[in-house]
Design an enzyme around this catalytic site. Structure first.
Site, PDB file in Angstrom:
ATOM      1  N   SER A 154       0.814  -1.205   0.000  1.00  0.00           N
ATOM      2  CA  SER A 154       0.000   0.000   0.000  1.00  0.00           C
ATOM      3  C   SER A 154       0.856   1.268   0.000  1.00  0.00           C
ATOM      4  CB  SER A 154      -0.974  -0.031   1.179  1.00  0.00           C
ATOM      5  OG  SER A 154      -2.186   0.619   0.837  1.00  0.00           O
ATOM      6  N   LYS A 206     -21.663  19.174   8.490  1.00  0.00           N
ATOM      7  CA  LYS A 206     -20.669  19.380   9.544  1.00  0.00           C
ATOM      8  C   LYS A 206     -20.609  18.136  10.427  1.00  0.00           C
ATOM      9  CE  LYS A 206     -17.705  22.093  11.608  1.00  0.00           C
ATOM     10  NZ  LYS A 206     -16.489  22.560  10.903  1.00  0.00           N
TER      11      LYS A 206
END
Length: 285
Positions: A154, A206
């Site tokens: 990765s 939010k």
């Protein structure tokens, strides 16, 4: 004081490029140490003790060893954006330290070549690709080899791919070109302990994806879009670095390759024991 809260903050609810099995190990380890009772004790969130962490940090040094004119930069353990150390510490290596070490080695007149000594499952996406581009942009100034000892998965493979040459041992691994995000939902655990958390928002999105409430379908879709974008960046970057087609990298679907299979896939250049690879580099100088 334990640094597990720090590691949890770097790995949960943020995109990470890490081998899935390592992610499972981290989750299991942190679940035992970061239960809800630890996160909320006496109604207050536990904070890291900066003075304690400072006491744990070793003294900074040049950050790499020079052997036969070769700077050996360690890239081991979980990779994080900012560790504050030039060398690996507490099972982590920081992109900040790798960057400083790499630039210093480039400017060091005693250094004739650079080795990325890699054994890592990957880590944070944040900071990874800027560092990859930095390494790639400086090809040709000095030989840059990624010598795997044993794995580069990765994000660690993203760094390795930027080098001129990648060697992998017979039992080592390459690949896992992909991005994941592990969302944690603590809301039911908090309910069982009688803790009610209410998020007061300005803006519907939010605190979207907060671990304090279940993940909504809309939030999941937006997070998936971000992951898809980062995954495409990852595949395109590896394709550029290794001079192979991006469609080929995408076709691997985040799979990993053992030893010679990584060479056949175009993700490494040769199967070599780390000592043999280092000897080969020295002889080429």
């Amino acid at each position: 004081m334990s640094r597990f809260p720090f590691l949890a903050q770097r790995l949960f609810n943020v995109p990470v490029a890490i081998h899935p099995q390592k992610a499972e190990v981290v989750v299991c380890a942190l679940a035992d140490r970061l239960g809800v009772t630890h996160l909320f004790h006496g109604g207050k969130a536990i904070a890291l003790d900066a003075s304690t962490l400072a006491d744990e940090s070793p003294a900074l040094d040049v950050g790499y060893d020079v052997v036969g004119g070769v700077a050996v930069i360690p890239v081991v353990g979980t990779l994080v954006q900012k560790l504050g150390n030039l060398r690996p510490y507490s099972g982590m290596t920081g992109y900040d330290g790798i960057r400083i070490n790499f630039m210093t080695a480039l400017l060091d007149a005693d250094v004739k070549a650079i080795v990325l000594d890699i054994d890592s499952p990957g880590g944070e996406v944040a900071g990874c690709f800027d560092l990859v581009d930095l390494i790639y942009a400086n090809r040709g100034k000095k030989p840059i080899w990624a010598i795997l000892n044993e794995n580069a998965f990765s994000a660690a493979y993203a760094l390795a791919s930027a080098a001129d040459r990648i060697t992998v041992p017979r039992t080592g691994g390459t690949g896992s070109v992909g991005v994941i995000c592990m969302h944690t939902d603590l809301s039911r655990a908090l309910d069982k302990q009688g803790v009610v958390v209410t998020l007061i928002r300005y803006g519907a999105r939010k605190a979207e994806g907060s671990e304090l409430e279940p993940l909504s379908d809309d939030a999941r879709a937006r997070m998936q879009a971000d992951i898809d974008q980062m995954g495409s960046l990852f595949c395109d970057t590896v394709a550029r670095n290794r001079d192979i087609k991006s469609t080929l990298v995408r076709s691997y679907e985040g799979g990993t390759f053992l030893g010679a299979a990584g060479v056949q896939a175009g993700l490494a250049d040769a199967v070599r024991a780390p000592s043999d690879a280092f000897a080969e580099l020295l002889s080429s100088l």
